[in-house]
Design an enzyme around this catalytic site. Structure first.
Site, PDB file in Angstrom:
ATOM      1  N   ARG A  50      83.082 -26.965 -83.802  1.00 35.05           N
ATOM      2  CA  ARG A  50      82.046 -27.982 -83.679  1.00 35.05           C
ATOM      3  C   ARG A  50      80.721 -27.400 -84.161  1.00 35.05           C
ATOM      4  O   ARG A  50      80.266 -26.374 -83.665  1.00 35.05           O
ATOM      5  CB  ARG A  50      81.908 -28.453 -82.225  1.00 35.05           C
ATOM      6  CG  ARG A  50      83.083 -29.268 -81.715  1.00 35.05           C
ATOM      7  CD  ARG A  50      83.122 -30.636 -82.378  1.00 35.05           C
ATOM      8  NE  ARG A  50      84.237 -31.459 -81.921  1.00 35.05           N
ATOM      9  CZ  ARG A  50      85.391 -31.565 -82.538  1.00 35.05           C
ATOM     10  NH1 ARG A  50      85.605 -30.848 -83.655  1.00 35.05           N
ATOM     11  NH2 ARG A  50      86.342 -32.358 -82.086  1.00 35.05           N
ATOM     12  N   ARG A  77      59.680 -40.880 -94.847  1.00 35.53           N
ATOM     13  CA  ARG A  77      60.751 -40.018 -94.346  1.00 35.53           C
ATOM     14  C   ARG A  77      61.710 -39.728 -95.494  1.00 35.53           C
ATOM     15  O   ARG A  77      62.469 -40.600 -95.929  1.00 35.53           O
ATOM     16  CB  ARG A  77      61.477 -40.691 -93.178  1.00 35.53           C
ATOM     17  CG  ARG A  77      60.626 -40.829 -91.924  1.00 35.53           C
ATOM     18  CD  ARG A  77      60.131 -39.487 -91.423  1.00 35.53           C
ATOM     19  NE  ARG A  77      59.433 -39.571 -90.144  1.00 35.53           N
ATOM     20  CZ  ARG A  77      58.859 -38.539 -89.548  1.00 35.53           C
ATOM     21  NH1 ARG A  77      58.876 -37.346 -90.128  1.00 35.53           N
ATOM     22  NH2 ARG A  77      58.240 -38.696 -88.380  1.00 35.53           N
ATOM     23  N   ALA A  89      54.759 -39.243 -82.524  1.00 37.41           N
ATOM     24  CA  ALA A  89      55.791 -38.338 -82.012  1.00 37.41           C
ATOM     25  C   ALA A  89      55.540 -36.950 -82.563  1.00 37.41           C
ATOM     26  O   ALA A  89      54.773 -36.754 -83.516  1.00 37.41           O
ATOM     27  CB  ALA A  89      57.181 -38.821 -82.421  1.00 37.41           C
ATOM     28  N   LEU A  91      57.165 -32.469 -82.417  1.00 34.36           N
ATOM     29  CA  LEU A  91      58.103 -31.452 -81.975  1.00 34.36           C
ATOM     30  C   LEU A  91      57.553 -30.686 -80.771  1.00 34.36           C
ATOM     31  O   LEU A  91      56.340 -30.523 -80.620  1.00 34.36           O
ATOM     32  CB  LEU A  91      58.373 -30.462 -83.106  1.00 34.36           C
ATOM     33  CG  LEU A  91      59.060 -30.992 -84.358  1.00 34.36           C
ATOM     34  CD1 LEU A  91      59.091 -29.909 -85.426  1.00 34.36           C
ATOM     35  CD2 LEU A  91      60.470 -31.461 -84.033  1.00 34.36           C
ATOM     36  N   GLU A 106      49.739 -35.394 -79.726  1.00 39.78           N
ATOM     37  CA  GLU A 106      50.304 -36.115 -80.871  1.00 39.78           C
ATOM     38  C   GLU A 106      49.665 -37.494 -81.028  1.00 39.78           C
ATOM     39  O   GLU A 106      49.396 -37.939 -82.150  1.00 39.78           O
ATOM     40  CB  GLU A 106      51.818 -36.240 -80.705  1.00 39.78           C
ATOM     41  CG  GLU A 106      52.567 -34.926 -80.781  1.00 39.78           C
ATOM     42  CD  GLU A 106      52.480 -34.264 -82.152  1.00 39.78           C
ATOM     43  OE1 GLU A 106      52.148 -34.955 -83.128  1.00 39.78           O
ATOM     44  OE2 GLU A 106      52.742 -33.053 -82.236  1.00 39.78           O
ATOM     45  N   GLU A 110      47.683 -38.192 -84.479  1.00 32.79           N
ATOM     46  CA  GLU A 110      48.292 -39.130 -85.425  1.00 32.79           C
ATOM     47  C   GLU A 110      47.608 -40.494 -85.453  1.00 32.79           C
ATOM     48  O   GLU A 110      47.656 -41.182 -86.477  1.00 32.79           O
ATOM     49  CB  GLU A 110      49.772 -39.304 -85.090  1.00 32.79           C
ATOM     50  CG  GLU A 110      50.589 -38.034 -85.316  1.00 32.79           C
ATOM     51  CD  GLU A 110      52.082 -38.276 -85.267  1.00 32.79           C
ATOM     52  OE1 GLU A 110      52.499 -39.411 -84.944  1.00 32.79           O
ATOM     53  OE2 GLU A 110      52.845 -37.332 -85.543  1.00 32.79           O
ATOM     54  N   GLU A 133      69.068 -31.728 -79.523  1.00 35.93           N
ATOM     55  CA  GLU A 133      67.711 -32.260 -79.386  1.00 35.93           C
ATOM     56  C   GLU A 133      67.619 -33.223 -78.209  1.00 35.93           C
ATOM     57  O   GLU A 133      68.488 -34.067 -78.010  1.00 35.93           O
ATOM     58  CB  GLU A 133      67.280 -32.992 -80.658  1.00 35.93           C
ATOM     59  CG  GLU A 133      65.887 -33.606 -80.545  1.00 35.93           C
ATOM     60  CD  GLU A 133      65.489 -34.435 -81.749  1.00 35.93           C
ATOM     61  OE1 GLU A 133      64.354 -34.930 -81.779  1.00 35.93           O
ATOM     62  OE2 GLU A 133      66.321 -34.580 -82.674  1.00 35.93           O
ATOM     63  N   GLU A 159      52.027 -36.671 -93.150  1.00 36.41           N
ATOM     64  CA  GLU A 159      51.040 -37.253 -92.244  1.00 36.41           C
ATOM     65  C   GLU A 159      49.711 -37.570 -92.923  1.00 36.41           C
ATOM     66  O   GLU A 159      48.795 -38.089 -92.292  1.00 36.41           O
ATOM     67  CB  GLU A 159      50.801 -36.313 -91.062  1.00 36.41           C
ATOM     68  CG  GLU A 159      52.036 -36.107 -90.180  1.00 36.41           C
ATOM     69  CD  GLU A 159      51.757 -35.156 -89.037  1.00 36.41           C
ATOM     70  OE1 GLU A 159      50.717 -34.458 -89.101  1.00 36.41           O
ATOM     71  OE2 GLU A 159      52.552 -35.122 -88.090  1.00 36.41           O
TER      72      GLU A 159
END
Length: 212
Positions: A50, A77, A89, A91, A106, A110, A133, A159
């Protein structure tokens, strides 16, 4: 499998035995490892590979203003070859940083807004079949626009050009159900906020609520 009812529906930790693990890729944001997992099939003799994407995790922000509108921003994207309307959003890239502090950063960087009220909206494993995640989406309210000169952040790369639009929550729900929105955090956040609004958001968890 029998013996389960609605009251048993709650995700719980658990892990099948892993006989071996090897890193097969190390990238800028994530790594990939290959686990050899022993499956509970008969005498537990079945071993399968896996691939697991090791991801630092993320947060998202569903910002809702006093007029019942949600903030969406458009971002390019590359993997999907689209401009997507998304919720703010980011990380989890600072060890030990509280998630609501990251979310506030964020949102400010943003969109240029600060929020006076934060609640946990929903927790997710966005792609549990291939990645570890985890994402926490917050509901941000009592919003205040911050002057650009007070924001110490330079937007670069994807961005650099992110238009911001305010969309009535009911209209955002319609767009999500009609296939006009595809971003996971935006779609989940919009639908969760709509559901949570039924009791005036009274059932939402505080920002300090554990993820497990």
């Amino acid at each position: 499998m029998t013996g389960f009812g609605a009251g048993d529906v709650r995700d719980v930790p658990g892990r099948w035995p892993t006989e071996d693990a090897a890193e097969v890729f190390a990238g800028h944001v994530f790594r990939v490892r290959r686990d050899r997992v022993r499956m509970p099939n008969g005498d537990d003799s079945e071993l399968v590979d896996r691939d697991v994407i090791e991801h630092p995790g993320s947060v998202g922000v569903l910002a809702l203003d006093g007029e019942g509108r949600v903030l969406l921003l458009r971002q390019y994207r590359h993997p999907v070859g689209r401009y997507l309307w998304e919720a703010p959003a980011g990380l989890r890239d600072k060890a030990g940083e509280p998630l609501h502090v990251l979310a506030a950063r964020e949102l400010l960087e943003e969109s240029g807004y600060r929020a006076g009220r934060w609640d946990v909206l929903v927790d997710l494993f966005p792609s549990s079949g291939m990645s570890d995640e985890r994402t926490r989406i917050f509901l941000a309210r009592d919003l205040v626009r911050v002057p650009d000169e007070e924001i110490d952040f330079e937007r670069v790369h994807e961005e650099a050009d992110m238009p911001v639009v305010w969309v009535p929550l009911a209209e955002a729900v319609r767009k999500a159900l009609n296939g006009e929105l595809h971003n996971m955090i935006a779609v989940t956040g919009v639908l969760a906020a709509h559901a949570a609004s039924a009791d005036g958001f009274a059932a939402l968890r505080p920002v300090t609520a554990p993820e497990d």
